[in-house]
Scaffold this active site. Structure first.
Site, PDB file in Angstrom:
ATOM      1  N   THR A  11       0.642  -1.527  -0.039  1.00  0.00           N
ATOM      2  CA  THR A  11      -0.295   0.242   0.379  1.00  0.00           C
ATOM      3  C   THR A  11       1.059   0.893  -0.413  1.00  0.00           C
ATOM      4  O   THR A  11       0.457   2.308  -0.374  1.00  0.00           O
ATOM      5  CB  THR A  11      -0.898  -0.289   1.060  1.00  0.00           C
ATOM      6  N   SER A 139       2.912   7.653  11.420  1.00  0.00           N
ATOM      7  CA  SER A 139       1.939   7.128  11.010  1.00  0.00           C
ATOM      8  C   SER A 139       1.203   8.086  10.549  1.00  0.00           C
ATOM      9  O   SER A 139       0.847   9.830  10.435  1.00  0.00           O
ATOM     10  CB  SER A 139       1.071   5.929  11.580  1.00  0.00           C
ATOM     11  N   CYS A 140       0.000   7.656  10.031  1.00  0.00           N
ATOM     12  CA  CYS A 140      -0.725   7.966   9.155  1.00  0.00           C
ATOM     13  C   CYS A 140      -1.441   9.750  10.007  1.00  0.00           C
ATOM     14  O   CYS A 140      -1.619  10.324   9.314  1.00  0.00           O
ATOM     15  CB  CYS A 140      -1.901   7.669   8.047  1.00  0.00           C
ATOM     16  N   HIS A 220      -9.507   7.801   8.267  1.00  0.00           N
ATOM     17  CA  HIS A 220      -9.856   7.949   9.220  1.00  0.00           C
ATOM     18  C   HIS A 220     -10.055   9.219   8.993  1.00  0.00           C
ATOM     19  O   HIS A 220     -10.405  10.232   8.430  1.00  0.00           O
ATOM     20  CB  HIS A 220      -8.555   8.415  10.240  1.00  0.00           C
ATOM     21  N   GLN A 301      -5.505   7.176   5.007  1.00  0.00           N
ATOM     22  CA  GLN A 301      -4.587   6.493   5.501  1.00  0.00           C
ATOM     23  C   GLN A 301      -3.525   6.204   4.943  1.00  0.00           C
ATOM     24  O   GLN A 301      -2.000   5.543   4.738  1.00  0.00           O
ATOM     25  CB  GLN A 301      -5.157   5.071   6.653  1.00  0.00           C
TER      26      GLN A 301
HETATM   27  P1  NAD Z   1       1.113  -3.821   3.287  1.00  0.00           P
HETATM   28  O1  NAD Z   1       0.958  -5.273   3.593  1.00  0.00           O
HETATM   29  O2  NAD Z   1       0.059  -3.090   2.172  1.00  0.00           O
HETATM   30  O3  NAD Z   1       2.917  -3.611   2.438  1.00  0.00           O
HETATM   31  C1  NAD Z   1       4.100  -4.199   2.696  1.00  0.00           C
HETATM   32  C2  NAD Z   1       4.719  -4.731   1.692  1.00  0.00           C
HETATM   33  O4  NAD Z   1       5.876  -5.312   2.288  1.00  0.00           O
HETATM   34  C3  NAD Z   1       3.866  -6.185   1.106  1.00  0.00           C
HETATM   35  O5  NAD Z   1       3.845  -5.889  -0.370  1.00  0.00           O
HETATM   36  C4  NAD Z   1       4.591  -7.245   1.797  1.00  0.00           C
HETATM   37  O6  NAD Z   1       4.184  -8.348   0.652  1.00  0.00           O
HETATM   38  C5  NAD Z   1       6.214  -5.873   1.944  1.00  0.00           C
HETATM   39  N1  NAD Z   1       6.786  -7.368   2.744  1.00  0.00           N
HETATM   40  C6  NAD Z   1       6.327  -8.595   3.566  1.00  0.00           C
HETATM   41  N2  NAD Z   1       7.253  -9.271   3.680  1.00  0.00           N
HETATM   42  C7  NAD Z   1       8.482  -9.051   3.398  1.00  0.00           C
HETATM   43  C8  NAD Z   1      10.205  -8.229   3.329  1.00  0.00           C
HETATM   44  N3  NAD Z   1      10.261  -9.244   4.311  1.00  0.00           N
HETATM   45  N4  NAD Z   1      10.444  -7.441   2.840  1.00  0.00           N
HETATM   46  C9  NAD Z   1       9.882  -6.798   1.511  1.00  0.00           C
HETATM   47  N5  NAD Z   1       8.858  -6.820   1.334  1.00  0.00           N
HETATM   48  C10 NAD Z   1       8.138  -7.687   2.324  1.00  0.00           C
HETATM   49  O7  NAD Z   1       1.782  -2.627   4.641  1.00  0.00           O
HETATM   50  P2  NAD Z   1       1.378  -1.384   4.211  1.00  0.00           P
HETATM   51  O8  NAD Z   1      -0.478  -0.762   4.509  1.00  0.00           O
HETATM   52  O9  NAD Z   1       1.993  -0.581   2.855  1.00  0.00           O
HETATM   53  O10 NAD Z   1       2.115  -0.280   5.499  1.00  0.00           O
HETATM   54  C11 NAD Z   1       3.457  -1.113   6.097  1.00  0.00           C
HETATM   55  C12 NAD Z   1       3.882   0.398   6.655  1.00  0.00           C
HETATM   56  O11 NAD Z   1       3.400   1.748   6.303  1.00  0.00           O
HETATM   57  C13 NAD Z   1       3.544  -0.222   8.035  1.00  0.00           C
HETATM   58  O12 NAD Z   1       4.725   0.122   8.614  1.00  0.00           O
HETATM   59  C14 NAD Z   1       2.577   0.197   8.375  1.00  0.00           C
HETATM   60  O13 NAD Z   1       2.539   1.012   9.590  1.00  0.00           O
HETATM   61  C15 NAD Z   1       2.985   1.639   7.214  1.00  0.00           C
HETATM   62  N6  NAD Z   1       1.692   2.693   7.259  1.00  0.00           N
HETATM   63  C16 NAD Z   1       1.005   1.912   6.485  1.00  0.00           C
HETATM   64  C17 NAD Z   1      -0.696   2.749   6.259  1.00  0.00           C
HETATM   65  C18 NAD Z   1      -2.320   2.339   5.676  1.00  0.00           C
HETATM   66  O14 NAD Z   1      -2.478   3.024   6.651  1.00  0.00           O
HETATM   67  N7  NAD Z   1      -1.297   1.236   5.188  1.00  0.00           N
HETATM   68  C19 NAD Z   1      -0.668   4.377   6.837  1.00  0.00           C
HETATM   69  C20 NAD Z   1       0.944   5.099   7.147  1.00  0.00           C
HETATM   70  C21 NAD Z   1       1.782   3.961   6.837  1.00  0.00           C
END
Ligand code: NAD
Length: 337
Positions: A11, A139-140, A220, A301
């Site tokens: 994401t 974070s977001c 949110h 987010q």
């Molecule tokens: P996500 O699950 O959508 O994406 C994470 C990606 O990383 C996936 O494609 C997964 O396959 C990959 N992955 C898993 N293990 C891995 C590894 N060992 N090496 C490389 N890639 C790997 O997660 P996200 O929502 O993008 O969240 C990522 C970070 O951003 C987290 O710390 C989350 O808290 C933060 N975040 C998320 C949001 C949200 O709302 N989605 C907002 C702000 C911050």
């Protein structure tokens, strides 16, 4: 050109990659993924060199007919800076790899503040990331609160902030998340983790936060009360917030009553993936009663941290000061509704 590698292409990672690719002073040297899924295929179609995040899985990409440029360590070596956008906790596991290649790394809000030298928000503390090797883009929700609190603190002084965060249960693609039909105080106890997280950006700020989770995926919503040292009129606060490039004051005439119409507006405006990089503050909600400011804001987010990651790249490399970077990022992306 600053060579940016993105480890974790979900994401956040895929949005950061697209934002980096649009910057005049940056290039995407590659993205790393664990699995050959639809996002892996799209990354290759976009022309991003794809690396296997887990080297033993290289053959799985080849079997799926997806061209792979190498293993993740090659990407880390080739990059001037890595954006780690892996699921919460995986960034901490990756830290030793970034250190081994002496490549500065930007982590996301799911990682602990203790992991890094500095927690980052471009509007509030850009310069603190200069020369840091490990930076956490907050974070977001913390990004959304920091953007709002920074100008209030600077202009009026904040006695105390009290925020109730009504949080989406999961992102649209997170089919396993919930609740599906409930309204949860989450956590039930005070404070929610958001207040202490805001304190990683504003160490002296007095803030209490409460969290709830609801069956929604869109955005949110924050119900915000800030007690101010100097009491302005509501009109003055609106003017102040309107002058902030990453705050969008939702005009009353738009008749936007919630996150659904905000997302609709973003799609009508041609935003990629319907993303809203700005905080969305309902203009007519901005009210002052005695020394208390009240307002509602919605936070997308999946995308508000994206411009912050781009700025953090320049901040750690000393490639621009805060104002230059924010302006460059905003211009390249089209931030400002
Ligand atoms: P996500 O699950 O959508 O994406 C994470 C990606 O990383 C996936 O494609 C997964 O396959 C990959 N992955 C898993 N293990 C891995 C590894 N060992 N090496 C490389 N890639 C790997 O997660 P996200 O929502 O993008 O969240 C990522 C970070 O951003 C987290 O710390 C989350 O808290 C933060 N975040 C998320 C949001 C949200 O709302 N989605 C907002 C702000 C911050």
């Amino acid at each position: 050109m600053i060579k940016v590698g993105i480890n974790g292409y979900g994401t956040i990672g895929k949005r950061v990659a697209d934002a980096v690719a649009l910057q005049p002073d940056m290039e995407v040297v590659g993205v790393a993924k664990t699995r050959p899924n639809f996002e892996a295929e799209t990354a290759v179609e976009k022309g991003y060199p794809l690396y296997a995040a887990i080297e033993e899985r290289l053959p799985r990409f080849e079997e799926a007919g997806i061209e792979v440029a190498g293993g993740v360590e090659e990407l880390v070596e080739a990059a001037d800076v890595v954006v780690d956008a892996c699921p919460s906790g995986i960034g901490a596991e990756n830290k030793a790899m970034y250190e081994a290649y002496d490549t500065p790394a930007l982590y996301q809000g799911g990682e602990s503040a203790d992991l890094v030298d500095v927690s980052f928000n471009a509007r509030a503390n850009y310069s603190e990331a200069a020369d840091a090797d490990h930076v956490r883009v907050v974070s977001c929700n913390t990004t959304g609160l920091s953007r709002l609190l920074a100008p209030l603190q600077e202009t009026y002084g904040v006695k105390k902030a009290r925020v109730t965060l009504v949080r989406r249960g999961g992102d649209p693609g997170q089919t396993g998340r919930g609740p599906i039909n409930d309204i949860l105080p989450n956590p039930v106890t005070l404070p929610s983790h958001h207040g202490p997280d805001v304190n990683t950006i504003f160490p002296d700020l007095n803030i209490d936060t409460l969290g709830m989770k609801v069956p929604a995926t869109l955005m949110h919503t924050h119900s915000v009360n800030v007690q101010l040292e100097e009491v302005p009129t509501a009109e003055a606060v609106r003017d102040l917030l309107a002058g902030e490039s990453r705050l969008f004051l939702v005009p009353e005439r738009f008749d936007i009553d919630g996150a659904g119409k905000l997302k609709e507006y973003a799609m009508d405006r041609g935003r990629p993936r319907g993303d809203i990089w700005e905080n969305c503050v309902w203009e007519e909600s901005v009210s002052v009663e005695d020394d208390d400011l009240y307002l509602f804001q919605a936070i997308h987010q999946e995308s508000d941290v994206v411009p912050e990651n781009v700025d953090a790249v320049r901040a750690v490399l000393g490639a621009a000061d805060a104002d230059e970077s924010i302006e460059r990022t905003n211009d390249a992306l089209g931030v400002g509704l």
